[in-house]
Design an enzyme around this catalytic site. Sequence first.
Site, PDB file in Angstrom:
ATOM      1  N   ASP A 150     -95.461 -39.139  74.538  1.00  0.00           N
ATOM      2  CA  ASP A 150     -95.273 -37.467  74.383  1.00  0.00           C
ATOM      3  C   ASP A 150     -96.241 -36.322  73.968  1.00  0.00           C
ATOM      4  O   ASP A 150     -95.254 -35.638  73.134  1.00  0.00           O
ATOM      5  CB  ASP A 150     -94.285 -37.471  74.173  1.00  0.00           C
ATOM      6  CG  ASP A 150     -93.138 -38.786  74.750  1.00  0.00           C
ATOM      7  OD1 ASP A 150     -93.558 -39.163  75.855  1.00  0.00           O
ATOM      8  OD2 ASP A 150     -92.280 -38.986  73.983  1.00  0.00           O
TER       9      ASP A 150
ATOM     10  N   LYS B 216     -90.325 -41.751  81.364  1.00  0.00           N
ATOM     11  CA  LYS B 216     -89.118 -42.639  80.755  1.00  0.00           C
ATOM     12  C   LYS B 216     -87.748 -41.250  80.112  1.00  0.00           C
ATOM     13  O   LYS B 216     -88.859 -40.407  79.932  1.00  0.00           O
ATOM     14  CB  LYS B 216     -89.522 -42.907  79.535  1.00  0.00           C
ATOM     15  CG  LYS B 216     -90.194 -41.936  78.220  1.00  0.00           C
ATOM     16  CD  LYS B 216     -91.136 -42.628  77.415  1.00  0.00           C
ATOM     17  CE  LYS B 216     -91.671 -41.625  75.782  1.00  0.00           C
ATOM     18  NZ  LYS B 216     -90.758 -40.538  76.068  1.00  0.00           N
TER      19      LYS B 216
ATOM     20  N   CYS C 274     -90.861 -41.856  69.282  1.00  0.00           N
ATOM     21  CA  CYS C 274     -91.444 -42.952  70.868  1.00  0.00           C
ATOM     22  C   CYS C 274     -92.681 -43.646  70.558  1.00  0.00           C
ATOM     23  O   CYS C 274     -92.661 -43.954  70.742  1.00  0.00           O
ATOM     24  CB  CYS C 274     -91.585 -41.111  71.377  1.00  0.00           C
ATOM     25  SG  CYS C 274     -90.061 -41.071  71.868  1.00  0.00           S
TER      26      CYS C 274
END
Length: 201
Positions: free
Chosen positions: A8, A106, A151
Site C-alpha cells: 500500500d 484488496k 496493513c
Amino acid sequence: MKVLIIVDAQNDFMPGGTLEVPKGDEIIPVINQILPQFDLVIATQDWHPENHASFANSHEGKNEFETIDLDGIPQTLWPVHCVQNTMGADFHKELKTAPIEAIFRKGTNSKIDSYSGFYDNAHLKSTGLAGYLREKQTTELYFCGLAADICVSFTVKDALNEGFTSYLIQDATRALNAADFAQAKQEIEELGGKIMSSSEI
Ligand code: VGL
Ligand code: ZN
C-alpha cells in the site's frame, strides 16, 4: 529466492493524503534503493469502492476513527481513502514501479475490510497471494510499505501463518500509531518473524 512485497505505498497514506501516515513518504527512497536486491518484487494496493464499509461516511452519525461492530468484527472507521481509479489510490509518484511483476488488490468488497494482502479481515476470501508465492517457489519474503501497524503487520502475520519465512524492513515502513506498531512487532516475533533494517538484507 528473495521477494519484496511493497504494501500500500499509495498517495492517500502519504503526507497530504486523506489517511496520511506521518513521514510515510520517507520510505520511498529506501524502497527504490533496495529494489535491485530482490529476485521478485510484488505490491499490494488498497482498492476500495467509493461506498466502502470501512469509510466513516458510509455510516450515518459515525465519526472517523471510531470503532463499530461490522458483521461481528470490530471495524475502525476511516476517512475515505484509496478509492478505485483515483489519484489517492495510485502509488507514490517517485516509487520505481518498473520491477513490480504483480499487484494484488484488496478491500474491493464494499461490505468487508481487508488489511492483509493475503485475506480479508474475516479470513473468508483469499487474494491468491499465498498460492502465487508458492508457485513461484519463493523462500524468503521481505515486507515494507504503509501503514506499519495496520496493513503491513497484518500481511506479515498472515505470511508467517502461511509458513513463509518473513522479514519486516523497519526503515522502509512508517506507523499510524507507534504503540500499535510496537505491539504488532512483538506478535510478529512471537510468530517467528524477524524485524530488520534495509542494510541487513
Ligand atoms: C490501511 C487503514 C485502512 C493500510 C488500509 O494500508 O494500512 N489502513 N485501509
Ligand atoms: Zn483501506
